[in-house]
Design a protein around this motif. Structure first.
Motif, PDB file in Angstrom:
ATOM      1  N   SER B 108      15.533  17.853  15.300  1.00 34.02           N
ATOM      2  CA  SER B 108      14.980  18.563  14.145  1.00 34.02           C
ATOM      3  C   SER B 108      14.164  17.653  13.237  1.00 34.02           C
ATOM      4  O   SER B 108      13.723  18.085  12.189  1.00 34.02           O
ATOM      5  CB  SER B 108      16.109  19.194  13.334  1.00 34.02           C
ATOM      6  OG  SER B 108      16.973  18.188  12.864  1.00 34.02           O
ATOM      7  N   SER B 109      13.957  16.399  13.656  1.00 32.10           N
ATOM      8  CA  SER B 109      13.229  15.473  12.776  1.00 32.10           C
ATOM      9  C   SER B 109      11.733  15.731  12.809  1.00 32.10           C
ATOM     10  O   SER B 109      10.969  14.887  13.274  1.00 32.10           O
ATOM     11  CB  SER B 109      13.480  14.031  13.193  1.00 32.10           C
ATOM     12  OG  SER B 109      14.833  13.793  13.311  1.00 32.10           O
ATOM     13  N   PHE B 110      11.332  16.897  12.315  1.00 33.01           N
ATOM     14  CA  PHE B 110       9.913  17.234  12.311  1.00 33.01           C
ATOM     15  C   PHE B 110       9.470  17.590  10.903  1.00 33.01           C
ATOM     16  O   PHE B 110      10.281  17.937  10.061  1.00 33.01           O
ATOM     17  CB  PHE B 110       9.643  18.438  13.215  1.00 33.01           C
ATOM     18  CG  PHE B 110       9.949  18.197  14.668  1.00 33.01           C
ATOM     19  CD1 PHE B 110       9.327  17.164  15.352  1.00 33.01           C
ATOM     20  CD2 PHE B 110      10.842  19.003  15.339  1.00 33.01           C
ATOM     21  CE1 PHE B 110       9.599  16.942  16.694  1.00 33.01           C
ATOM     22  CE2 PHE B 110      11.115  18.786  16.674  1.00 33.01           C
ATOM     23  CZ  PHE B 110      10.498  17.754  17.355  1.00 33.01           C
ATOM     24  N   PHE B 111       8.146  17.505  10.705  1.00 28.56           N
ATOM     25  CA  PHE B 111       7.576  18.007   9.455  1.00 28.56           C
ATOM     26  C   PHE B 111       7.610  19.523   9.496  1.00 28.56           C
ATOM     27  O   PHE B 111       7.292  20.126  10.523  1.00 28.56           O
ATOM     28  CB  PHE B 111       6.139  17.513   9.292  1.00 28.56           C
ATOM     29  CG  PHE B 111       6.041  16.036   9.038  1.00 28.56           C
ATOM     30  CD1 PHE B 111       6.330  15.522   7.788  1.00 28.56           C
ATOM     31  CD2 PHE B 111       5.680  15.164  10.044  1.00 28.56           C
ATOM     32  CE1 PHE B 111       6.258  14.165   7.547  1.00 28.56           C
ATOM     33  CE2 PHE B 111       5.600  13.806   9.813  1.00 28.56           C
ATOM     34  CZ  PHE B 111       5.895  13.300   8.568  1.00 28.56           C
ATOM     35  N   GLU B 112       7.952  20.136   8.357  1.00 28.77           N
ATOM     36  CA  GLU B 112       8.109  21.583   8.338  1.00 28.77           C
ATOM     37  C   GLU B 112       6.803  22.310   8.600  1.00 28.77           C
ATOM     38  O   GLU B 112       5.758  21.922   8.090  1.00 28.77           O
ATOM     39  CB  GLU B 112       8.659  22.017   6.977  1.00 28.77           C
ATOM     40  CG  GLU B 112      10.150  21.918   6.944  1.00 28.77           C
ATOM     41  CD  GLU B 112      10.707  21.938   5.544  1.00 28.77           C
ATOM     42  OE1 GLU B 112       9.954  22.209   4.602  1.00 28.77           O
ATOM     43  OE2 GLU B 112      11.902  21.672   5.408  1.00 28.77           O
ATOM     44  N   LYS B 113       6.910  23.380   9.375  1.00 25.50           N
ATOM     45  CA  LYS B 113       5.830  24.341   9.591  1.00 25.50           C
ATOM     46  C   LYS B 113       4.626  23.774  10.333  1.00 25.50           C
ATOM     47  O   LYS B 113       3.605  24.440  10.412  1.00 25.50           O
ATOM     48  CB  LYS B 113       5.332  24.924   8.252  1.00 25.50           C
ATOM     49  CG  LYS B 113       6.419  25.406   7.331  1.00 25.50           C
ATOM     50  CD  LYS B 113       6.750  26.839   7.563  1.00 25.50           C
ATOM     51  CE  LYS B 113       7.904  27.242   6.683  1.00 25.50           C
ATOM     52  NZ  LYS B 113       8.469  28.492   7.059  1.00 25.50           N
ATOM     53  N   LEU B 114       4.713  22.588  10.872  1.00 24.39           N
ATOM     54  CA  LEU B 114       3.567  22.063  11.611  1.00 24.39           C
ATOM     55  C   LEU B 114       3.718  22.396  13.093  1.00 24.39           C
ATOM     56  O   LEU B 114       4.827  22.535  13.605  1.00 24.39           O
ATOM     57  CB  LEU B 114       3.439  20.548  11.433  1.00 24.39           C
ATOM     58  CG  LEU B 114       3.133  20.016  10.035  1.00 24.39           C
ATOM     59  CD1 LEU B 114       2.642  18.588  10.113  1.00 24.39           C
ATOM     60  CD2 LEU B 114       2.117  20.867   9.313  1.00 24.39           C
ATOM     61  N   GLU B 118       0.217  19.014  15.720  1.00 24.04           N
ATOM     62  CA  GLU B 118       0.123  18.410  14.381  1.00 24.04           C
ATOM     63  C   GLU B 118       1.240  17.399  14.130  1.00 24.04           C
ATOM     64  O   GLU B 118       1.042  16.396  13.444  1.00 24.04           O
ATOM     65  CB  GLU B 118       0.149  19.512  13.317  1.00 24.04           C
ATOM     66  CG  GLU B 118      -1.128  20.316  13.264  1.00 24.04           C
ATOM     67  CD  GLU B 118      -1.001  21.610  12.468  1.00 24.04           C
ATOM     68  OE1 GLU B 118      -2.025  22.194  12.134  1.00 24.04           O
ATOM     69  OE2 GLU B 118       0.150  22.033  12.201  1.00 24.04           O
ATOM     70  N   GLU B 121       0.146  14.263  15.800  1.00 22.54           N
ATOM     71  CA  GLU B 121      -0.966  13.640  15.069  1.00 22.54           C
ATOM     72  C   GLU B 121      -0.455  12.956  13.815  1.00 22.54           C
ATOM     73  O   GLU B 121      -0.866  11.839  13.481  1.00 22.54           O
ATOM     74  CB  GLU B 121      -2.010  14.699  14.701  1.00 22.54           C
ATOM     75  CG  GLU B 121      -2.834  15.160  15.897  1.00 22.54           C
ATOM     76  CD  GLU B 121      -3.679  16.398  15.599  1.00 22.54           C
ATOM     77  OE1 GLU B 121      -4.428  16.800  16.490  1.00 22.54           O
ATOM     78  OE2 GLU B 121      -3.550  16.941  14.480  1.00 22.54           O
ATOM     79  N   THR B 122       0.480  13.632  13.111  1.00 26.65           N
ATOM     80  CA  THR B 122       0.982  13.060  11.861  1.00 26.65           C
ATOM     81  C   THR B 122       1.824  11.815  12.130  1.00 26.65           C
ATOM     82  O   THR B 122       1.626  10.775  11.491  1.00 26.65           O
ATOM     83  CB  THR B 122       1.825  14.112  11.103  1.00 26.65           C
ATOM     84  OG1 THR B 122       1.070  15.302  10.984  1.00 26.65           O
ATOM     85  CG2 THR B 122       2.183  13.608   9.723  1.00 26.65           C
ATOM     86  N   PHE B 123       2.743  11.916  13.081  1.00 29.51           N
ATOM     87  CA  PHE B 123       3.555  10.737  13.384  1.00 29.51           C
ATOM     88  C   PHE B 123       2.668   9.611  13.914  1.00 29.51           C
ATOM     89  O   PHE B 123       2.864   8.445  13.582  1.00 29.51           O
ATOM     90  CB  PHE B 123       4.650  11.079  14.396  1.00 29.51           C
ATOM     91  CG  PHE B 123       5.842  11.746  13.770  1.00 29.51           C
ATOM     92  CD1 PHE B 123       6.577  11.082  12.797  1.00 29.51           C
ATOM     93  CD2 PHE B 123       6.227  13.018  14.134  1.00 29.51           C
ATOM     94  CE1 PHE B 123       7.669  11.680  12.206  1.00 29.51           C
ATOM     95  CE2 PHE B 123       7.321  13.628  13.549  1.00 29.51           C
ATOM     96  CZ  PHE B 123       8.047  12.964  12.581  1.00 29.51           C
ATOM     97  N   ARG B 150       4.425  26.296  16.311  1.00 34.02           N
ATOM     98  CA  ARG B 150       5.135  25.560  15.254  1.00 34.02           C
ATOM     99  C   ARG B 150       6.502  25.113  15.731  1.00 34.02           C
ATOM    100  O   ARG B 150       7.135  25.773  16.551  1.00 34.02           O
ATOM    101  CB  ARG B 150       5.286  26.441  14.021  1.00 34.02           C
ATOM    102  CG  ARG B 150       3.964  26.699  13.365  1.00 34.02           C
ATOM    103  CD  ARG B 150       4.158  27.341  12.017  1.00 34.02           C
ATOM    104  NE  ARG B 150       2.896  27.911  11.569  1.00 34.02           N
ATOM    105  CZ  ARG B 150       2.795  28.746  10.554  1.00 34.02           C
ATOM    106  NH1 ARG B 150       3.874  29.098   9.893  1.00 34.02           N
ATOM    107  NH2 ARG B 150       1.628  29.219  10.187  1.00 34.02           N
ATOM    108  N   GLU B 151       6.957  24.001  15.168  1.00 33.28           N
ATOM    109  CA  GLU B 151       8.194  23.368  15.643  1.00 33.28           C
ATOM    110  C   GLU B 151       9.384  24.338  15.656  1.00 33.28           C
ATOM    111  O   GLU B 151      10.189  24.311  16.588  1.00 33.28           O
ATOM    112  CB  GLU B 151       8.519  22.124  14.817  1.00 33.28           C
ATOM    113  CG  GLU B 151       8.445  22.272  13.292  1.00 33.28           C
ATOM    114  CD  GLU B 151       9.751  22.613  12.630  1.00 33.28           C
ATOM    115  OE1 GLU B 151      10.804  22.474  13.281  1.00 33.28           O
ATOM    116  OE2 GLU B 151       9.722  23.029  11.461  1.00 33.28           O
TER     117      GLU B 151
END
Lengths: 347, 322
Positions: B108-114, B118, B121-123, B150-151
Motif C-alpha cells: 500500500s506504499s503508494f501516492f494516493e489516487k495516482l 504515475e 514516474e513519481t518514485f 489508479r493504485e
C-alpha cells in the motif's frame, strides 16, 4: 522532472482526484458564504409596514417620505385586528384633520420608530399649512461608518476559515496517511531531503489557498451578494501565503500525534471549529464581548481575519499587514519548530 | 534415526555462512542484535550475500526477519553488530548508498489516487530517473495494460508487482523484498515468481523474506532459516534438505497392498496406514519404486521428498506454522 516538481504534481493530482477533499476545501466553506450571504443580505434594509385607513395630506406626505411602507385598508376593524394579532405594528386612521395612530406596544423599538415618523410628518404638514418659515433648518446626510454590510465581513472571514481548513487538514491528513502507508519510509529511502518533500507540500497548500481566494471572492462579487473590494485587495496574497504556512504548521503538529486519518480529522476539527467561531469568521468581532475579543487574540485565524478585512474591504494599506503577518510568522516558526521536534517517520 | 541436526548445526557454525559462489559480497551482516525490552527481536544474526545472489530469509511470523531486513536497509539501528551494504554503512541514513538499493515496502506504499504509471514516474523522479523508465518497469512486471489504472483499483497481486516495480525503477544493485508474496492467491504468487526470476537475471542481488518455505526452496540460491531472532541454518535449500538425511515418503492408496507386504519390500524402513493412504518411508526410493512397479501398484502413487519444512521441524522440534 525534478523531485520537487514531480512531488508537487503528484500531490496536486491526488488533491484534484479526491472529491471529498475538494468538497471540504471549496464547496463546504462556499455553502456557508452563500447561506449567510443570502440570509443577511437584506438585514437592516427592511421597511416597517403599517396599515392606513382613509386619506389626506398627512398620508400623502408619509407615502412621499418613504419612511414607512403603507398598507391601504378600507375597514378600520380589519386593520385593527391585524395590529392585535401582531401582523402589523400600527394602524393610522386619517379622517379630515384628525390623524389617529394605534400601535402595538409589544415591540418598543418598532413602536418608537412608527411614532416618531408619524408625529414628525404631522408636524411637518402642520407647519406647511401655516405658511410660516421654519426657525430651524434640518438636514440629514448618510455616511459609510465602520460597521459593514454582512457580505463585506463574511467574505474575508470565511476565506480565512477555508484556508485554515485546507492548511490544517491538508498537512495533518497527508502526514498521517503517508506515515501509515509507509510512503514516508519510501521517501526516506530515496536520496531526497525532507526539505524538498515539505516545501513541495507547502507549495501545493499555498496554491490551494490562492485558488480558494479567487473562487470565494469571485462568488461574493456577483450582484447576488454584492461584495465591494477596495483597491488594496492584492495585499491579501501575502496573508494567504502566511496564513497557509501557519495552519500547515498546526496541521503537522496534529498529524504528529495521530495514528489514523480518522483521528487526525477529528483532532483537526477540534482545533478549527472553536477557533473559527472565536475568531470572527461568521460575525464581526466588534459586536463580541470584551473577554471574547481578548481570547480571540490567541488564534492565528483572528489575525488573518483582521488583515483580510482591512485589505479586502476596508481599503487599508500595507501597514495593516504588519501585525497579522508578524503573528502568523511567529505561529509558523514556533508551532513548526515543535512539530519538527515531535515528527515521526513511522509508527 | 534422525541425525540431521548435527549436520545442519555444522553448516550454521561456518563463519557468516559464506556464500558458495565466492564472488564479491553485496551484504555482510556481523552479529547484529536488536532488543525491545525483554523481546530479543534479532539476537546475534550474521550472514553474507554475494553479488547476484538470490538470498531468502525464512521463518514464521515474529521470527525477526523484517527487523533484520530493516537494519540491513538502514531503516533501523542495530543495538550492536555491524552491517556493510555494498561496502558502505547503511546507518545513519547514507544518501550515497540509497540510489544503489531498492526496497519494496508494503503493497500500500503508494501516492494516493495516482495511476500505476504515475506512481513509477513519481518514485523515479526521487532518484532523478527519466519518466520514460516507467513503461519499461511496467513491462517487466507485466502491468503494461494497467498503466492508467489508479493504485486503489489494482488487485492484490498487481499491487505487489507494482510495488516491486517501484523498488526497481532506479535500477538498484541490491533489492530488498519483504514478504512480497504474502496474502496472494496461488496464481498471483506464481506470476510474481516469474518477475523475481527476471529480476535476478538482470544481475541484481535479491534479499527477500518469506514465510512460504516451499517458495523459498524454488526461488532462492541460499536461504537462512530464522526463528526467535536467530539463524538456525543457512545454505542452499537442496543442501539443507539433503543434510537432513530424511527418508522419502511414498504414498499409495489405502488397500493397494497390505502393510505386511509393504514391509517385506527391500529398503522400506517404515510403513504407516491411515483411513485414506498407505505411507512407506525409505532412504532408497529407487529399488522400492521398482518393486512397486513390478506389483502393478503405481496407480495414484505420490512421492514426497523432504522439504525445508522438515528441516525446520528437525531444527526446532516443532511443526512449521507460518
Amino acid at each position: 522532472m525534478t523531485a520537487f516538481k514531480s512531488l508537487s504534481a503528484a500531490m496536486v493530482k491526488g488533491f484534484l482526484r479526491d472529491r471529498l477533499t475538494l468538497f471540504f476545501v471549496f464547496v463546504f466553506p462556499l455553502m456557508f458564504l452563500v447561506v449567510f450571504g443570502l440570509l443577511f443580505r437584506d438585514s437592516g434594509a427592511e421597511k416597517t409596514k403599517v396599515a392606513v385607513v382613509g386619506d389626506g395630506p398627512v398620508v400623502s406626505a408619509l407615502a412621499e417620505s418613504g419612511a414607512l411602507e403603507l398598507e391601504k385598508h378600507d375597514d378600520f376593524e380589519a386593520a385593527r385586528r391585524k395590529v392585535d394579532d401582531g401582523d402589523l405594528p400600527a394602524v393610522i386612521v386619517a379622517r379630515g384633520g384628525a390623524v389617529e395612530l394605534t400601535f402595538a406596544a409589544g415591540d418598543q423599538t418598532q413602536a418608537q420608530t412608527v411614532l416618531g415618523v408619524v408625529s414628525g410628518t404631522v408636524d411637518k404638514v402642520n407647519l406647511a399649512a401655516t405658511g410660516v418659515v421654519p426657525a430651524f433648518s434640518f438636514k440629514a446626510q448618510p455616511v459609510e461608518d465602520a460597521s459593514l454590510k454582512p457580505i463585506q465581513y463574511l467574505t474575508p472571514g470565511i476565506l480565512s476559515w477555508a484556508v485554515s481548513i485546507s492548511g490544517v487538514f491538508g498537512a495533518a491528513l497527508t502526514l498521517v496517511s503517508w506515515r501509515k502507508k509507509q510512503v514516508l519510509r519510501r521517501i526516506r529511502l530515496a536520496p531526497v531531503g525532507p526539505t524538498v518533500v515539505l516545501s513541495s507540500r507547502i507549495l501545493v497548500s499555498i496554491g490551494t489557498a490562492v485558488a480558494q481566494g479567487v473562487v470565494f471572492v469571485a462568488v461574493a462579487l456577483t450582484p447576488l451578494f454584492g461584495l465591494e473590494l477596495t483597491g488594496s485587495w492584492w495585499l491579501a496574497l501575502p496573508l494567504l501565503v502566511l496564513g497557509t504556512t501557519a495552519f500547515f504548521a498546526i496541521g503537522m503538529l496534529v498529524g504528529a500525534f495521530c495514528k489514523t486519518e480518522e483521528a487526525a480529522s477529528g483532532a483537526a476539527n477540534i482545533v478549527i471549529m472553536p477557533m473559527a467561531f472565536l475568531s470572527g469568521t461568521f460575525f464581526p468581532l466588534e459586536k463580541a464581548p470584551g473577554w471574547l475579543q481578548a481570547v480571540s487574540n490567541a488564534f492565528p485565524l483572528r489575525h488573518m481575519n483582521d488583515g483580510m478585512l482591512d485589505v479586502l474591504v476596508r481599503g487599508k494599506g500595507v501597514e495593516a499587514l504588519l501585525l497579522p503577518s508578524a503573528v502568523l510568522i511567529a505561529f509558523t516558526l514556533v508551532v513548526g519548530f515543535i512539530a519538527a521536534r515531535v515528527f515521526r517517520w513511522e509508527d | 534415526m534422525v541425525t540431521a541436526p548435527e549436520t545442519v548445526v555444522g553448516l550454521c557454525a561456518r563463519p557468516y555462512g559464506l556464500p558458495m559462489t565466492g564472488e564479491r559480497a553485496a551484504v555482510v551482516v556481523s552479529d547484529i542484535r536488536k532488543h525491545y525490552g525483554d523481546l530479543k527481536a534479532v539476537d546475534g544474526v550474521s550472514f553474507t550475500v554475494a553479488e547476484g545472489e538470490f538470498f531468502g530469509i525464512l521463518g514464521p511470523n515474529g521470527a525477526g526477519k523484517t527487523t533484520t531486513l530493516e537494519i540491513v536497509e538502514g531503516l533501523r539501528k542495530a543495538d550492536s553488530g555491524r552491517v556493510r551494504l555494498l561496502d558502505e554503512d547503511p546507518w545513519p541514513r547514507n544518501p550515497a548508498l540509497l540510489p544503489r538499493i531498492g526496497v519494496q515496502l508494503q503493497a500500500s506504499s503508494f501516492f494516493e489516487k495516482l495511476t500505476a504509471k504515475e506512481q513509477l514516474e513519481t518514485f523515479g523522479s526521487l532518484y532523478g530517473v527519466p519518466a520514460s523508465r516507467a513503461a519499461e518497469m511496467l513491462e517487466l512486471v507485466g502491468l503494461t495494460d494497467k498503466a492508467d489504472v489508479r493504485e486503489n483499483k489494482l488487485s492484490g497481486g498487481q499491487r505487489q508487482r507494482l510495488s516491486i516495480a517501484c523498488a526497481l525503477v532506479h535500477d538498484p544493485d541490491v533489492v530488498f523484498l519483504d514478504e512480497p508474496t504474502a496474502a496472494l492467491d496461488p496464481q498471483a504468487r506464481r506470476n510474481l515468481w516469474d518477475v523475481l526470476r527476471a529480476i535476478q537475471q538482470r544481475g541484481k542481488t535479491i534479499v527477500y523474506t518469506t514465510h512460504y518455505l516451499d517458495e523459498a526452496e524454488i526461488l532462492c540460491d541460499r536461504v537462512a532459516i530464522m526463528d526467535k531472532g536467530r539463524i538456525l541454518a543457512m545454505d542452499a535449500p537442496a543442501t539443507l534438505v539433503r543434510g537432513l538425511d530424511a527418508p522419502t515418503h511414498v504414498v499409495l492408496q489405502r488397500g493397494a497392498m497390505t502393510v505386511d507386504d509393504a514391509r517385506a519390500i527391500t529398503g522400506v524402513e517404515q510403513v504407516q496406514e491411515d483411513e485414506v493412504s498407505l505411507t512407506i518411508a525409505t532412504r532408497r526410493p529407487a529399488p522400492v519404486l521398482s518393486a512397486l512397479a513390478e506389483r502393478g501398484t503405481l496407480d495414484g502413487l505420490q512421492v514426497r521428498t523432504a522439504t525445508l519444512e522438515d528441516v525446520f521441524l528437525s531444527l526446532t522440534g516443532r511443526e512449521y506454522r507460518a
